[in-house]
Design a protein around this motif. Structure first.
Motif, short mmCIF file in Angstrom:
data_model
loop_
_atom_site.label_atom_id
_atom_site.label_comp_id
_atom_site.label_asym_id
_atom_site.label_seq_id
_atom_site.Cartn_x
_atom_site.Cartn_y
_atom_site.Cartn_z
N ARG A 93 0.80 -1.24 -0.01
CA ARG A 93 -0.10 0.08 -0.30
C ARG A 93 1.21 1.84 0.54
NH1 ARG A 93 -4.84 2.75 2.53
NH2 ARG A 93 -4.38 3.40 4.54
N ARG A 101 2.40 3.63 3.33
CA ARG A 101 1.90 4.76 3.71
C ARG A 101 0.92 3.70 5.54
NH1 ARG A 101 -0.92 4.60 -2.03
NH2 ARG A 101 -2.82 4.20 -0.42
N ASP A 102 1.35 3.59 6.18
CA ASP A 102 0.72 2.96 6.92
C ASP A 102 2.22 2.66 7.48
OD1 ASP A 102 -2.31 1.84 6.65
OD2 ASP A 102 -0.54 1.00 5.16
N ASP A 103 2.11 1.45 8.75
CA ASP A 103 3.71 1.29 10.14
C ASP A 103 4.79 0.68 9.22
OD1 ASP A 103 5.09 0.74 11.85
OD2 ASP A 103 3.38 0.56 13.27
N THR A 104 5.96 1.22 8.39
CA THR A 104 6.34 1.00 8.08
C THR A 104 7.50 -0.28 8.95
OG1 THR A 104 8.19 3.08 8.06
CG2 THR A 104 6.44 2.49 6.16
N LEU A 150 5.67 -3.29 9.19
CA LEU A 150 5.97 -3.82 7.19
C LEU A 150 7.20 -4.30 7.39
CD1 LEU A 150 4.97 -4.30 4.72
CD2 LEU A 150 5.82 -1.73 4.29
N THR A 176 -9.50 -8.54 3.86
CA THR A 176 -8.77 -7.58 4.13
C THR A 176 -8.60 -7.27 5.95
OG1 THR A 176 -10.57 -6.11 4.91
CG2 THR A 176 -9.79 -5.16 3.51
N GLU A 208 -1.81 -6.00 11.18
CA GLU A 208 -2.54 -5.76 10.48
C GLU A 208 -2.26 -4.21 10.33
OE1 GLU A 208 -5.87 -5.92 13.58
OE2 GLU A 208 -5.85 -7.81 13.30
N ARG A 209 -0.95 -3.43 11.59
CA ARG A 209 -0.81 -2.51 11.17
C ARG A 209 0.46 -2.20 10.05
NH1 ARG A 209 -0.04 -1.99 17.46
NH2 ARG A 209 2.70 -2.80 16.21
N THR A 239 -0.18 -3.26 6.56
CA THR A 239 -0.81 -2.32 5.42
C THR A 239 -1.99 -3.35 5.69
OG1 THR A 239 -0.03 -2.19 2.72
CG2 THR A 239 0.16 -4.61 4.38
N ASP A 240 -2.53 -3.37 4.14
CA ASP A 240 -4.10 -3.66 4.25
C ASP A 240 -4.61 -5.09 3.82
OD1 ASP A 240 -3.87 -2.78 1.91
OD2 ASP A 240 -5.62 -1.65 0.97
#
Length: 248
Positions: A25, A28-31, A34, A194, A231-232, A234-235
């Motif tokens: 994604r 844009r989320d918690d890298t 990730l 998701t 869950e943090r 990416t989607d």
């Protein structure tokens, strides 16, 4: 759940390779989460979708690779989103980023591709993110098969976000010629989208017929990774496979 086999080279020259497919994604989320998820999967190859495309996208992708203990192989902005990361175990023979025909009013799609070697094995690799439109997606599925057939290798792995379910036309088209790794040897969980309410499998890894699939699915209970990290991050959920590739 028994863990997937670790990466290794067998006495007969075949290689056990861990492959991860992951829609990130555009980071844009918690890298940090990730990177923890990717590192915990211990992949030799990562097939990325929705890599960053705009300002300093190369630096962002390189930082993710470094934080995950990997290096950038190909793709990103030059492939309209798909990218490939790899461990230092891989020897790179060649890479090619492919832009697919643009349908007016739709998002540009592409493939990130490479040919790599693991010891005596030689493997084609392709990451994709197919269209949301059914007709365009079906055509892109055919282009994926043509691209694999033209890579000049006996064995290949392809994977990504198909935007299609296993009973869909495009998914079925790919599974007719390739092994759907989850269907061949299911492991872990099935649904990829998701997080928080997974209800469908739209992300997949495929292998050419000569590859032995040792297990494939959404990894659960990764060491050092909390459920909240997935869950943090990416989607999409990650899809992890372990395969045995014959020696060339």
């Amino acid at each position: 759940m028994a863990p997937l086999p670790n990466s290794r080279t067998e006495p007969d020259g075949s290689a056990i390779i861990r492959v991860l497919s992951y829609n990130i994604r555009s980071m844009r989320d918690d890298t940090a989460a990730l990177a923890r998820v990717i590192r915990a999967c211990a992949p030799d190859l990562v097939l990325i979708q929705e890599a960053p495309l705009f300002f300093r996208w190369r630096k962002k992708l390189a930082r993710l690779a470094s934080a995950s203990g990997l290096v950038v192989l190909s793709g990103g902005g030059t492939a309209a989103g798909p990218a490939l990361l790899c461990s230092l175990r891989a020897t790179v023979e060649r890479t090619e980023d492919v832009l697919l025909p643009l349908t007016p009013g739709q998002f540009r799609r592409g493939f990130a591709t490479a040919v790599v070697r693991f010891g005596a094995t030689r493997l084609g690799v392709l990451s994709c993110h197919l269209s949301l439109r059914q007709d365009e997606r079906y055509d892109q599925g055919g282009m994926l098969l043509d691209r694999l057939a033209g890579m000049g290798v006996d064995h290949a792995i392809a994977g990504g976000d198909l935007n299609d379910r296993p009973d869909g036309r495009t998914f079925t088209r790919l599974a007719k010629d390739l092994q759907d790794c989850w269907a061949t040897t299911p492991w872990g969980a099935e649904y990829t989208w998701t997080p928080g309410n997974p209800f469908q499998r739209i992300d997949a890894i495929f292998a050419t017929p000569g590859i032995e699939v040792l297990g494939c699915g959404v990894p659960l209970g990764l060491p050092g990774v909390a459920e909240a990290d997935i869950e943090r991050a990416t989607d999409h959920f990650p899809v992890l496979a372990a395969v045995r590739v014959p020696a060339a």
